[in-house]
Design a protein around this motif. Structure first.
Motif, PDB file in Angstrom:
ATOM      1  N   UNK A 244       3.335   5.406  -6.724  1.00 28.87           N
ATOM      2  CA  UNK A 244       3.031   6.458  -7.691  1.00 28.87           C
ATOM      3  C   UNK A 244       2.421   7.663  -6.975  1.00 28.87           C
ATOM      4  N   UNK A 245       2.926   8.857  -7.290  1.00 28.90           N
ATOM      5  CA  UNK A 245       2.428  10.075  -6.653  1.00 28.90           C
ATOM      6  C   UNK A 245       1.451  10.794  -7.573  1.00 28.90           C
ATOM      7  N   UNK A 246       0.765  11.782  -7.020  1.00 26.07           N
ATOM      8  CA  UNK A 246      -0.192  12.573  -7.810  1.00 26.07           C
ATOM      9  C   UNK A 246       0.508  13.376  -8.894  1.00 26.07           C
ATOM     10  N   UNK A 247       1.824  13.536  -8.786  1.00 20.94           N
ATOM     11  CA  UNK A 247       2.582  14.266  -9.799  1.00 20.94           C
ATOM     12  C   UNK A 247       2.529  13.610 -11.166  1.00 20.94           C
ATOM     13  N   UNK A 248       2.143  12.329 -11.197  1.00 21.79           N
ATOM     14  CA  UNK A 248       2.075  11.624 -12.479  1.00 21.79           C
ATOM     15  C   UNK A 248       1.037  12.249 -13.406  1.00 21.79           C
ATOM     16  N   UNK A 249       0.038  12.972 -12.834  1.00 20.48           N
ATOM     17  CA  UNK A 249      -1.008  13.592 -13.650  1.00 20.48           C
ATOM     18  C   UNK A 249      -0.687  15.043 -14.012  1.00 20.48           C
ATOM     19  N   UNK A 250       0.414  15.555 -13.504  1.00 18.40           N
ATOM     20  CA  UNK A 250       0.709  16.980 -13.686  1.00 18.40           C
ATOM     21  C   UNK A 250       1.236  17.258 -15.094  1.00 18.40           C
TER      22      UNK A 250
ATOM     23  N   UNK B 103       0.817  -1.211   0.000  1.00 14.24           N
ATOM     24  CA  UNK B 103       0.000   0.000   0.000  1.00 14.24           C
ATOM     25  C   UNK B 103       0.850   1.259   0.000  1.00 14.24           C
ATOM     26  N   UNK B 104       0.393   2.257  -0.780  1.00 12.56           N
ATOM     27  CA  UNK B 104       1.097   3.535  -0.739  1.00 12.56           C
ATOM     28  C   UNK B 104       0.944   4.401  -1.966  1.00 12.56           C
ATOM     29  N   UNK B 105       0.444   3.863  -3.082  1.00 18.02           N
ATOM     30  CA  UNK B 105       0.301   4.659  -4.302  1.00 18.02           C
ATOM     31  C   UNK B 105      -1.006   5.446  -4.263  1.00 18.02           C
ATOM     32  N   UNK B 106      -0.999   6.646  -4.860  1.00 25.21           N
ATOM     33  CA  UNK B 106      -2.233   7.409  -5.005  1.00 25.21           C
ATOM     34  C   UNK B 106      -2.689   7.423  -6.467  1.00 25.21           C
ATOM     35  N   UNK B 107      -2.008   6.647  -7.297  1.00 24.63           N
ATOM     36  CA  UNK B 107      -2.422   6.415  -8.681  1.00 24.63           C
ATOM     37  C   UNK B 107      -1.953   5.017  -9.050  1.00 24.63           C
ATOM     38  N   UNK B 108      -2.709   4.354  -9.892  1.00 23.06           N
ATOM     39  CA  UNK B 108      -2.359   2.977 -10.260  1.00 23.06           C
ATOM     40  C   UNK B 108      -1.240   2.951 -11.293  1.00 23.06           C
ATOM     41  N   UNK B 109      -0.386   1.915 -11.233  1.00 24.00           N
ATOM     42  CA  UNK B 109       0.547   1.664 -12.344  1.00 24.00           C
ATOM     43  C   UNK B 109      -0.259   0.993 -13.461  1.00 24.00           C
ATOM     44  N   UNK B 110      -0.870   1.820 -14.311  1.00 23.87           N
ATOM     45  CA  UNK B 110      -1.983   1.365 -15.138  1.00 23.87           C
ATOM     46  C   UNK B 110      -1.620   0.350 -16.225  1.00 23.87           C
ATOM     47  N   UNK B 111      -0.357   0.260 -16.596  1.00 26.39           N
ATOM     48  CA  UNK B 111       0.019  -0.761 -17.587  1.00 26.39           C
ATOM     49  C   UNK B 111      -0.289  -2.158 -17.065  1.00 26.39           C
ATOM     50  N   UNK B 112      -0.278  -2.306 -15.751  1.00 30.47           N
ATOM     51  CA  UNK B 112      -0.521  -3.619 -15.154  1.00 30.47           C
ATOM     52  C   UNK B 112      -1.983  -3.976 -15.023  1.00 30.47           C
TER      53      UNK B 112
END
Length: 402
Positions: free
Chosen positions: A229-235, A195-204
């Protein structure tokens, strides 16, 4: 190396709203799969993946688990306050440790409706766990940093239990909808553990137990890494100079077993998702850091890989340096942070291929994809659009070879 000038406009494309997948398909592995190898494009389905990977492939995936990071509180006046967990602050910044904490914890957050949350005001919510009513309290202790302290009235309950019981799935903002009951399982890989991501590693998200069984029957090996994964992935990139884009630091963890597997493996290495790529490449640069005598902290700065060097160690030299470091310190896994920024001009050190979804225009992930596909990335994306592929988190997949 000389860092090239990057014109953001070269990494934009038009993504119609109807091409954004708002909901997952009924079957995970029924998604389309765009296969690119040696300039040749094939249009297949994800269930074809076992036939596309050589038998000597090592598949590396990110086993992070998405937490329901949106916590909703209501003031006595009825005003709704939404607290989005970003990064832990205290009593530890180590995500696996803070999730198991049974005493007050402090997080850096994003706060919706923050103006209505008065200084010193304690928000309270009721959480049902195993038939018990737990009172979860939130106190804003630093408005500027958006630091929130959470406390609760049962010392037997871990913070992760409270989040799992009361939080909402943090769907990407571009889906522009509220999460439903299905999202709790579908916005999560079947192999998620930590547990710890705030976004999924969506390729999986496309993998199923049946796909894994076919891969194993073919002899394909697996290794796990963790990047929360942090929220920065959507920035989106907003800086005129792309290199000035702030890369949010993300926490990673890699076991000694995985590093030994990477070192001994002789065949192709394929990363599942951009998060796995960033983890593997960061691991390589940590080994370089150790060999260069630049400290023993596993922290990879945004442009560390682009520093001028007379020579760069091989993959094996780098990984052996990491193993020596772990042996010296008597540790079985390493915990670190990375801001690594991968853009055209970068040379991959750890992978031969990538399984990934289709990404937002003008994003850091498009730059990473262009590093694999070269200038042809835009033609490939246009073909996917023309053939009605579904884009972004709940969208279709691709297998790209370097």
């Amino acid at each position: 190396m000389q860092i090239p000038k990057i014109d953001l406009s070269e990494y934009e494309y038009t993504l119609p709203d109807e091409r954004i997948a708002k909901f997952p398909l009924e079957k995970r592995d029924a998604s389309k799969l765009l296969h690119v190898q040696d300039g040749k494009i094939e249009h297949l389905h994800f269930y074809n993946l076992p036939n596309l990977l050589p038998a000597d492939t090592l598949l590396v995936y990110n086993d992070t688990k998405v937490i329901p990071a949106r916590l909703i509180f209501q003031r006595e006046t009825g005003a709704r306050i939404e607290i989005f967990l970003l990064q832990p602050i205290a009593p530890t910044t180590v995500i696996p440790e803070i999730m198991l904490a049974k005493h007050p914890v402090t997080w850096e957050t994003m706060i919706g409706n923050a103006k209505k949350w008065k200084d010193g005001e304690i928000l309270k919510g009721h959480v049902q766990i195993n038939g018990q009513d737990i009172v979860l309290s939130a106190k804003l202790i630093d408005r500027e940093k958006k630091a929130v302290e959470f406390s609760w009235d049962d010392v037997e309950i871990a913070f992760v239990d409270l989040v799992e019981a009361s939080g909402e799935v943090p769907l990407p903002p571009y889906l522009n909808r509220k999460p439903n009951a299905e999202d709790k399982s579908r916005y999560q890989t079947v192999y998620s553990k930590k547990e710890g991501a705030v976004a999924a590693p969506t390729a999986g998200l496309h993998f199923t137990d049946e796909i894994f069984e076919k891969l194993r029957l073919k002899g394909i090996q697996e290794a796990q890494v963790t990047l929360h994964v942090s929220a920065g992935t959507f920035q989106p990139i907003k800086a005129e100079n792309v290199l000035e884009h702030p890369m949010h630091s993300e926490q990673i963890q890699i076991s000694k077993e995985t590093i030994e597997k990477l070192l001994s493996h002789q065949g192709k290495t394929v990363a599942v998702g951009t998060t796995s790529v960033r983890t593997l490449e960061s691991l390589f640069w940590f080994g370089v850091k150790l060999l260069e005598g630049k400290g023993e902290e596993f922290s990879i700065e945004k442009l560390y890989a682009y520093q001028d060097r007379k020579s760069i160690p091989s993959k094996n030299e780098s990984l052996n340096a990491v193993l020596d470091f772990m042996k010296k310190n008597g540790i079985e896994s390493i915990l670190g942070n990375t801001e690594i920024f991968i853009f055209p001009g970068y040379q991959y050190r750890m992978i031969d291929g990538l399984i990934t979804n289709f990404h937002q225009p003008g994003s850091t992930l498009i730059l990473l994809i262009a590093t694999i596909l070269g200038e042809n990335w835009k033609n490939i994306y246009q073909e996917a659009l023309d053939r009605e592929y579904r884009f972004l988190s709940y969208g279709d997949s691709s297998l790209l070879w370097i």
